[in-house]
Design a protein around this motif. Sequence first.
Motif, PDB file in Angstrom:
ATOM      1  N   GLY A 269     -43.629  21.550 -26.656  1.00  0.00           N
ATOM      2  CA  GLY A 269     -44.899  21.271 -27.315  1.00  0.00           C
ATOM      3  C   GLY A 269     -45.093  19.784 -27.455  1.00  0.00           C
ATOM      4  N   PRO A 270     -46.255  19.352 -27.953  1.00  0.00           N
ATOM      5  CA  PRO A 270     -46.566  17.921 -28.038  1.00  0.00           C
ATOM      6  C   PRO A 270     -45.566  17.118 -28.851  1.00  0.00           C
ATOM      7  CG  PRO A 270     -48.543  19.228 -28.368  1.00  0.00           C
ATOM      8  CD  PRO A 270     -47.393  20.190 -28.358  1.00  0.00           C
ATOM      9  N   LEU A 271     -45.061  17.688 -29.967  1.00  0.00           N
ATOM     10  CA  LEU A 271     -44.148  16.924 -30.809  1.00  0.00           C
ATOM     11  C   LEU A 271     -42.832  16.664 -30.090  1.00  0.00           C
ATOM     12  CD1 LEU A 271     -44.080  15.705 -33.680  1.00  0.00           C
ATOM     13  CD2 LEU A 271     -42.858  17.759 -34.405  1.00  0.00           C
ATOM     14  N   ARG A 272     -42.265  17.715 -29.513  1.00  0.00           N
ATOM     15  CA  ARG A 272     -41.011  17.542 -28.783  1.00  0.00           C
ATOM     16  C   ARG A 272     -41.196  16.630 -27.576  1.00  0.00           C
ATOM     17  NH1 ARG A 272     -37.932  21.585 -24.817  1.00  0.00           N
ATOM     18  NH2 ARG A 272     -39.642  20.731 -23.582  1.00  0.00           N
ATOM     19  N   ASP A 273     -42.304  16.814 -26.863  1.00  0.00           N
ATOM     20  CA  ASP A 273     -42.538  16.003 -25.667  1.00  0.00           C
ATOM     21  C   ASP A 273     -42.704  14.529 -26.021  1.00  0.00           C
ATOM     22  OD1 ASP A 273     -42.370  18.311 -24.232  1.00  0.00           O
ATOM     23  OD2 ASP A 273     -44.537  18.524 -23.907  1.00  0.00           O
ATOM     24  N   SER A 274     -43.358  14.246 -27.161  1.00  0.00           N
ATOM     25  CA  SER A 274     -43.538  12.842 -27.547  1.00  0.00           C
ATOM     26  C   SER A 274     -42.198  12.211 -27.914  1.00  0.00           C
ATOM     27  CB  SER A 274     -44.534  12.714 -28.701  1.00  0.00           C
ATOM     28  OG  SER A 274     -44.027  13.300 -29.887  1.00  0.00           O
ATOM     29  N   TRP A 275     -41.296  12.982 -28.571  1.00  0.00           N
ATOM     30  CA  TRP A 275     -39.973  12.435 -28.869  1.00  0.00           C
ATOM     31  C   TRP A 275     -39.209  12.142 -27.576  1.00  0.00           C
ATOM     32  CZ3 TRP A 275     -34.904  13.186 -27.814  1.00  0.00           C
ATOM     33  CH2 TRP A 275     -33.975  12.491 -28.601  1.00  0.00           C
ATOM     34  N   LEU A 276     -39.243  13.069 -26.640  1.00  0.00           N
ATOM     35  CA  LEU A 276     -38.537  12.855 -25.377  1.00  0.00           C
ATOM     36  C   LEU A 276     -39.104  11.662 -24.614  1.00  0.00           C
ATOM     37  CD1 LEU A 276     -38.213  16.578 -24.266  1.00  0.00           C
ATOM     38  CD2 LEU A 276     -36.348  15.075 -24.984  1.00  0.00           C
ATOM     39  N   ARG A 277     -40.406  11.448 -24.748  1.00  0.00           N
ATOM     40  CA  ARG A 277     -41.046  10.341 -24.036  1.00  0.00           C
ATOM     41  C   ARG A 277     -40.814   9.006 -24.740  1.00  0.00           C
ATOM     42  NH1 ARG A 277     -45.493  12.534 -24.053  1.00  0.00           N
ATOM     43  NH2 ARG A 277     -46.439  11.513 -25.848  1.00  0.00           N
ATOM     44  N   GLU A 278     -40.828   9.009 -26.074  1.00  0.00           N
ATOM     45  CA  GLU A 278     -40.821   7.754 -26.822  1.00  0.00           C
ATOM     46  C   GLU A 278     -39.463   7.365 -27.385  1.00  0.00           C
ATOM     47  OE1 GLU A 278     -43.730   8.448 -29.850  1.00  0.00           O
ATOM     48  OE2 GLU A 278     -45.278   9.028 -28.403  1.00  0.00           O
ATOM     49  N   ALA A 279     -38.604   8.355 -27.657  1.00  0.00           N
ATOM     50  CA  ALA A 279     -37.363   8.053 -28.373  1.00  0.00           C
ATOM     51  C   ALA A 279     -36.096   8.397 -27.615  1.00  0.00           C
ATOM     52  CB  ALA A 279     -37.358   8.782 -29.724  1.00  0.00           C
ATOM     53  N   ALA A 280     -36.177   9.256 -26.605  1.00  0.00           N
ATOM     54  CA  ALA A 280     -34.972   9.640 -25.868  1.00  0.00           C
ATOM     55  C   ALA A 280     -34.405   8.438 -25.130  1.00  0.00           C
ATOM     56  CB  ALA A 280     -35.286  10.771 -24.887  1.00  0.00           C
ATOM     57  N   GLU A 281     -33.083   8.336 -25.131  1.00  0.00           N
ATOM     58  CA  GLU A 281     -32.421   7.183 -24.530  1.00  0.00           C
ATOM     59  C   GLU A 281     -32.135   7.374 -23.040  1.00  0.00           C
ATOM     60  OE1 GLU A 281     -31.459   4.216 -26.135  1.00  0.00           O
ATOM     61  OE2 GLU A 281     -32.815   5.003 -27.662  1.00  0.00           O
ATOM     62  N   GLY A 282     -32.034   8.604 -22.577  1.00  0.00           N
ATOM     63  CA  GLY A 282     -31.623   8.867 -21.203  1.00  0.00           C
ATOM     64  C   GLY A 282     -32.784   8.827 -20.226  1.00  0.00           C
ATOM     65  N   PRO A 283     -32.480   8.931 -18.906  1.00  0.00           N
ATOM     66  CA  PRO A 283     -33.529   8.935 -17.880  1.00  0.00           C
ATOM     67  C   PRO A 283     -34.337  10.220 -17.921  1.00  0.00           C
ATOM     68  CG  PRO A 283     -31.400   9.410 -16.888  1.00  0.00           C
ATOM     69  CD  PRO A 283     -31.132   9.048 -18.321  1.00  0.00           C
ATOM     70  N   ALA A 284     -35.542  10.151 -17.387  1.00  0.00           N
ATOM     71  CA  ALA A 284     -36.403  11.335 -17.316  1.00  0.00           C
ATOM     72  C   ALA A 284     -36.286  11.956 -15.931  1.00  0.00           C
ATOM     73  CB  ALA A 284     -37.852  10.944 -17.602  1.00  0.00           C
ATOM     74  N   LEU A 285     -36.510  13.249 -15.862  1.00  0.00           N
ATOM     75  CA  LEU A 285     -36.484  13.950 -14.592  1.00  0.00           C
ATOM     76  C   LEU A 285     -37.692  13.525 -13.764  1.00  0.00           C
ATOM     77  CD1 LEU A 285     -34.870  16.172 -13.111  1.00  0.00           C
ATOM     78  CD2 LEU A 285     -36.440  17.829 -14.102  1.00  0.00           C
ATOM     79  N   PRO A 286     -37.503  13.126 -12.507  1.00  0.00           N
ATOM     80  CA  PRO A 286     -38.645  12.668 -11.702  1.00  0.00           C
ATOM     81  C   PRO A 286     -39.612  13.799 -11.421  1.00  0.00           C
ATOM     82  CG  PRO A 286     -36.671  12.853 -10.337  1.00  0.00           C
ATOM     83  CD  PRO A 286     -36.236  13.051 -11.756  1.00  0.00           C
TER      84      PRO A 286
END
Length: 424
Positions: A269-286
């Motif tokens: 959902g938007p809340l989890r996705d925003s944390w993964l986008r803004e606060a997660a330290e690791g790389p994102a899946l391409p």
Amino acid sequence: MTDPNAVEACVLLRERPPAAVLMALHRVLGLGVSEVARRARSGEPLLRVELFGNDHAGSARRLRTVLDLVAPHRHEVHECVGGAAPGPESRTDAATLLAVLTAAAEPAAPVRPVPDPALARVIAAAARAAIADLRARHPEHFHAFALLTTGEALPPYLSAGSAEGMARTGADRWSLPDGPYAVWGHEEHFGEVVRAFETRGDLFALTEERARDIEFATRLASMEEALRLLDTEGFFGAGADRRGVLLLAGTLPPDPEDAGAVRRLNPAGPLRDSWLREAAEGPALPADGRARAELAAHRGGLSAAPNPSVAEVWRTTPGLYLPDGTAVYGPHSLAERNTTFEVAAYAPGWVLVGDDGGGRGLLMRAPGPDFDPAAGRESAQVLLLDLGALCPGVAEEGEFLTDDLVGWLAARAADVPDAQGRSG
């Protein structure tokens, strides 16, 4: 640019093998059957794989598999340096090369995090009391609750975030360690947790590194399980109310593995996705928009995601193929692969979500694509097992690979930037 010191193993096949071997090489190498046959005719290397690199273990397994398949047939093995072509001076024999690979140290197997049920219950009781106390004293909408510890895995503390609290301090909504509710209820409610951690002892009193890693993983997994226990009983609400709360369990300073806990503990959902986008330290899946658009044109025949982890991969890329041979299947191929290997018959309750390119499958439990807090950890685990040894006891017989498929793939894709967002 080719590393002038890189050592590669090259395998050349000097005759066309039987159809069964061609098919096996096709599966292992990810090449078409006609391409395998063409390379056998032309003397072009069937396999060219770097040795002693970051993926030494995977490369070694793949090389051994290919050598076993071509052993009865005329073939050559070469050890090439710096991208050089195979030649008389680079030729070696399979036994010598395999002996060198065997002597090289295999990386330590990842630790399978297993929560301590008693410790998780103690932490859950403390967190329940602290959160209830916080809500009673501050009738705000809390968008995040976190159990945080240090790199020494000291007793955790509760941190919480709300729009009102962040506005008072001027912090952004993910500054939980520095917010107004950074260490809430620690003295009043976490005494039993402190005593439980003291009973377990000082992490660094363990002199053996593997033992420390296991104990550290147990403590983090127990913190995560504590939040899962509360979520399972509906403590954080349901439906839209639940999607408006983010649960975190991790360390300070933040660690890339914290994202795995967020994915396991929370519905998409938007809340989890925003944390993964803004606060997660690791790389994102391409992301692979082209492949997703191609699949969108299909009217049918696509598999439903077997669990939330695979569903999240497919939202970004419908399958992933890495140059080291690792494949995670997309919705267009997952059902066919599972039918081919008769997974439902040999390993009921499990699903084959990919393979390592060397004859071993990536298996996960299949509770369905919807988030279920009670199944969060078990459904996230990926186990590696020989495809010829499928059995109901995958959990016992399989080799633990990861409990964060998205983070594991993102890290591997970051190491190989030419990775393709399509499964083979």
